[in-house]
Design a protein around this motif. Structure first.
Motif, PDB file in Angstrom:
ATOM      1  N   GLU A  53      31.990  47.359  -9.074  1.00  0.00           N
ATOM      2  CA  GLU A  53      32.465  47.563  -7.709  1.00  0.00           C
ATOM      3  C   GLU A  53      33.958  47.884  -7.683  1.00  0.00           C
ATOM      4  O   GLU A  53      34.394  48.808  -6.988  1.00  0.00           O
ATOM      5  CB  GLU A  53      32.192  46.315  -6.874  1.00  0.00           C
ATOM      6  N   ASN A  54      34.772  47.133  -8.469  1.00  0.00           N
ATOM      7  CA  ASN A  54      36.207  47.409  -8.374  1.00  0.00           C
ATOM      8  C   ASN A  54      36.568  48.737  -9.036  1.00  0.00           C
ATOM      9  O   ASN A  54      37.562  49.367  -8.674  1.00  0.00           O
ATOM     10  CB  ASN A  54      37.055  46.238  -8.893  1.00  0.00           C
ATOM     11  N   ALA A  96      42.729  45.295 -11.881  1.00  0.00           N
ATOM     12  CA  ALA A  96      41.410  44.647 -11.895  1.00  0.00           C
ATOM     13  C   ALA A  96      41.517  43.168 -12.252  1.00  0.00           C
ATOM     14  O   ALA A  96      40.806  42.327 -11.692  1.00  0.00           O
ATOM     15  CB  ALA A  96      40.489  45.363 -12.875  1.00  0.00           C
ATOM     16  N   ILE A  97      42.402  42.843 -13.202  1.00  0.00           N
ATOM     17  CA  ILE A  97      42.581  41.436 -13.586  1.00  0.00           C
ATOM     18  C   ILE A  97      43.121  40.635 -12.397  1.00  0.00           C
ATOM     19  O   ILE A  97      42.656  39.525 -12.103  1.00  0.00           O
ATOM     20  CB  ILE A  97      43.528  41.321 -14.793  1.00  0.00           C
ATOM     21  N   LYS A  98      44.099  41.204 -11.694  1.00  0.00           N
ATOM     22  CA  LYS A  98      44.688  40.512 -10.547  1.00  0.00           C
ATOM     23  C   LYS A  98      43.674  40.365  -9.415  1.00  0.00           C
ATOM     24  O   LYS A  98      43.618  39.325  -8.740  1.00  0.00           O
ATOM     25  CB  LYS A  98      45.910  41.291 -10.063  1.00  0.00           C
ATOM     26  N   GLY A 141      43.466  54.836 -16.849  1.00  0.00           N
ATOM     27  CA  GLY A 141      44.858  54.488 -17.115  1.00  0.00           C
ATOM     28  C   GLY A 141      45.003  52.980 -17.049  1.00  0.00           C
ATOM     29  O   GLY A 141      44.273  52.297 -16.312  1.00  0.00           O
ATOM     30  N   ASN A 142      45.964  52.436 -17.791  1.00  0.00           N
ATOM     31  CA  ASN A 142      46.077  50.984 -17.892  1.00  0.00           C
ATOM     32  C   ASN A 142      46.550  50.305 -16.613  1.00  0.00           C
ATOM     33  O   ASN A 142      46.510  49.070 -16.514  1.00  0.00           O
ATOM     34  CB  ASN A 142      46.987  50.614 -19.064  1.00  0.00           C
ATOM     35  N   ARG A 175      34.633  46.375 -21.716  1.00  0.00           N
ATOM     36  CA  ARG A 175      34.374  47.191 -20.528  1.00  0.00           C
ATOM     37  C   ARG A 175      35.664  47.447 -19.752  1.00  0.00           C
ATOM     38  O   ARG A 175      35.918  48.561 -19.278  1.00  0.00           O
ATOM     39  CB  ARG A 175      33.360  46.494 -19.616  1.00  0.00           C
ATOM     40  N   LEU A 176      36.468  46.391 -19.620  1.00  0.00           N
ATOM     41  CA  LEU A 176      37.748  46.525 -18.922  1.00  0.00           C
ATOM     42  C   LEU A 176      38.643  47.529 -19.646  1.00  0.00           C
ATOM     43  O   LEU A 176      39.264  48.395 -19.019  1.00  0.00           O
ATOM     44  CB  LEU A 176      38.431  45.157 -18.840  1.00  0.00           C
TER      45      LEU A 176
END
Length: 524
Positions: free
Chosen positions: A344-345, A334-336, A327-328, A318-319
């Motif tokens: 939500e994010n 999102a990880i941070k 875009g990456n 999903r990420l």
């Protein structure tokens, strides 16, 4: 069984019997060809994980096909036997009473075959009780009495042929899907090891059972189009070339969402950094194979940035998918922020980027959900949830006047904006684009849409988060307000409503309350 002579019977009856008698042979031929195709896909090392998984899948198909053939053969033998008895009776008797008596017997046996032979156990359990089956048998016999002997035989033969043909179609389709997925499964198993073997085998067995016996309306998986399937070989070639051969089905799902396999740029990769041949503007790529090459490289980069471990690592997939769309930069952000993807994010990132660039919107906020509906290994686990729209609605609490919502809808001046509010929230989640919720400004239009989709519940229904609640304040059987259900504890419903005294606010109601008109129940 000896051959039945039918020379003295009407030619139409002969054709019907011949058609029935050959149905089982056709099924057996289909099964044999399918098995041969599956056998040819096995690797030479019989002890490898890939060979083991393929063998399990093949055995499951063997069992299902043999059972289908057995059902068809039994039904065919009984019908032909009944036909033989009927023909003999017609030859030795000219009296209608004898014919009628045999007709009742034949009709009862035929109806029994229909209820016992053609329906699998789960279908029979759902459709009819034993009492209803008995009534159906009697009614069938009564109906058959009014037909001539020749018409009875032809009708019974056609019904058996029709049911057998349907059984063949369903079985063949299920087996075809299994064969088409075998190659990707083998690659996934090889990459993931024994844990992946167990997971995939369980998923396949569950999925096959659901496909054969489940309710189609409750399934989330949608097969990719024929146009996408036509690119399977090219997709497989570039997936292997860039080291993600086990993700071929995921790449197909991405293509399906991007273009449905249509056009010269089916992966919509023209603006990608991997496009070094054409201008980096929408639709510039004019070579489908080059588009696939660029698109696959982009998928590779997203999977690596997300540290995806296997085709079943759904949280990281999903990420990666949202990163493919945004875009990456989104992936690292999102990880941070949250350790990975959340609905939500994705909404927050999209809004931030749209504001930063001065655009009205940025990307597809529900891209993972939209792609994974076409992904056979993740369609039951993409976790979009019906609470997403309530999160969006909660952020709007306190808004007064509703200008943000009715102006978005296209009105130049204030209108009663409760429905505009619901539509705006749905649009923010991507639900209007996906067809999950319709865009409506008139309360009655929303009701009509949900009813037309078979997604309507009466006032006594116990709602879930994300359901759309409609109200009738005057008790005149005409709805005049709408909101979004935030939660329900079994007795009390909490809602978020726009234009509640010209403000967006929370309200509470009793389940089954007099002011509740009904509910739209979206299929999130």
């Amino acid at each position: 069984m000896p051959d039945i002579r039918t020379r003295q019977v009407n030619k139409g009856t002969i054709k019907s019997l011949d058609k029935v008698a050959t149905s089982a042979d056709r099924m057996r031929a289909t099964y044999t060809k399918t098995k041969e195709r599956t056998e040819s896909m096995r690797e030479s090392d019989d002890n490898s994980p890939a060979s083991y998984a393929t063998e399990r899948i093949s055995n499951a198909m063997d069992t299902g096909s043999r059972e289908s053939i057995s059902v068809s053969e039994k039904a065919t033998r009984v019908l032909v036997s009944n036909a033989k008895v009927k023909i003999k009776e017609r030859r030795i008797s000219n009296g209608y009473s004898a014919t009628a008596e045999a007709s009742v017997k034949t009709a009862e046996e035929t109806a029994t075959i229909k209820t016992r032979g053609f329906a699998n156990k789960r279908q029979m359990t759902r459709r009819i009780s034993n009492a209803k089956a008995t009534n159906a048998t009697r009614q069938y016999a009564n109906d058959m009495l009014v037909l001539t002997a020749e018409e009875r035989m032809r009708k019974a033969a056609k019904e058996v042929a029709k049911e057998t043909k349907n059984a063949v179609r369903v079985s063949a389709k299920a087996i075809k899907v299994a064969i088409a997925s075998t190659e990707s499964l083998v690659k996934a198993i090889t990459a993931g090891g024994w844990i992946t073997i167990i997971a995939i085998v369980v998923c396949c067995l569950f999925g096959a059972a659901f496909y054969m016996f489940g309710d189609e309306s409750s399934g989330n998986y949608t097969p990719v189009s024929a146009q996408v399937e036509a690119y399977s070989a090219v997709i497989g070639e570039y997936a292997d070339k860039y080291g993600i051969g086990e993700y071929a089905e995921l790449i197909k799902a991405v293509m399906m969402q991007e273009s449905g396999g249509k056009g010269k740029d089916p992966m919509q990769a023209s603006e990608s950094g991997y496009n070094k041949k054409y201008p980096r503007k929408p639709g510039s790529i004019r070579d489908p194979e080059y588009s696939i090459s660029c698109g696959v490289q982009k998928v590779v980069a997203s999977l690596k940035a997300s540290k995806c471990k296997s085709p079943l690592d759904m949280s990281r997939i999903r990420l990666a998918l949202q990163g493919y769309n945004f875009g990456n930069d989104y992936i690292s952000w999102a990880i941070k922020r949250d350790g990975g993807y959340t609905v939500e994010n994705a909404l927050i990132f999209s809004d931030q980027q749209a504001k930063k660039h001065g655009w009205t919107f940025y990307g597809d906020k529900q891209y993972p959900a939209h792609v994974l509906r076409y992904y056979p290994y993740g369609s039951y686990n993409y976790g979009v949830g019906n609470g997403v729209i309530t999160k969006v609605a909660t952020q709007q609490l306190g808004n007064k006047g509703g200008h943000k919502f009715w102006s978005w809808y296209g009105f130049n001046g204030r209108v009663e904006w409760c429905a505009c509010f619901v539509s705006w929230c749905a649009n923010q989640c991507g639900y209007i684009k996906s067809g999950t919720i319709t865009k409506f400004a008139a309360v009655q239009s929303g009701i009509s849409w949900f009813k037309s989709k078979g997604q309507w519940q009466r006032p006594g229904y116990r709602p879930k988060s994300g359901d759309i609640i409609f109200f009738d304040w005057d008790g005149d059987n005409n709805a005049d307000h709408v909101g979004i259900v935030k939660s329900c504890n079994g007795r009390t419903i909490t809602t978020i409503e726009g234009n509640s005294g010209d403000i967006c606010r929370r309200r509470t109601y009793t389940v089954g309350g007099a002011v509740i008109y009904g509910y739209g129940v979206p299929k999130y």
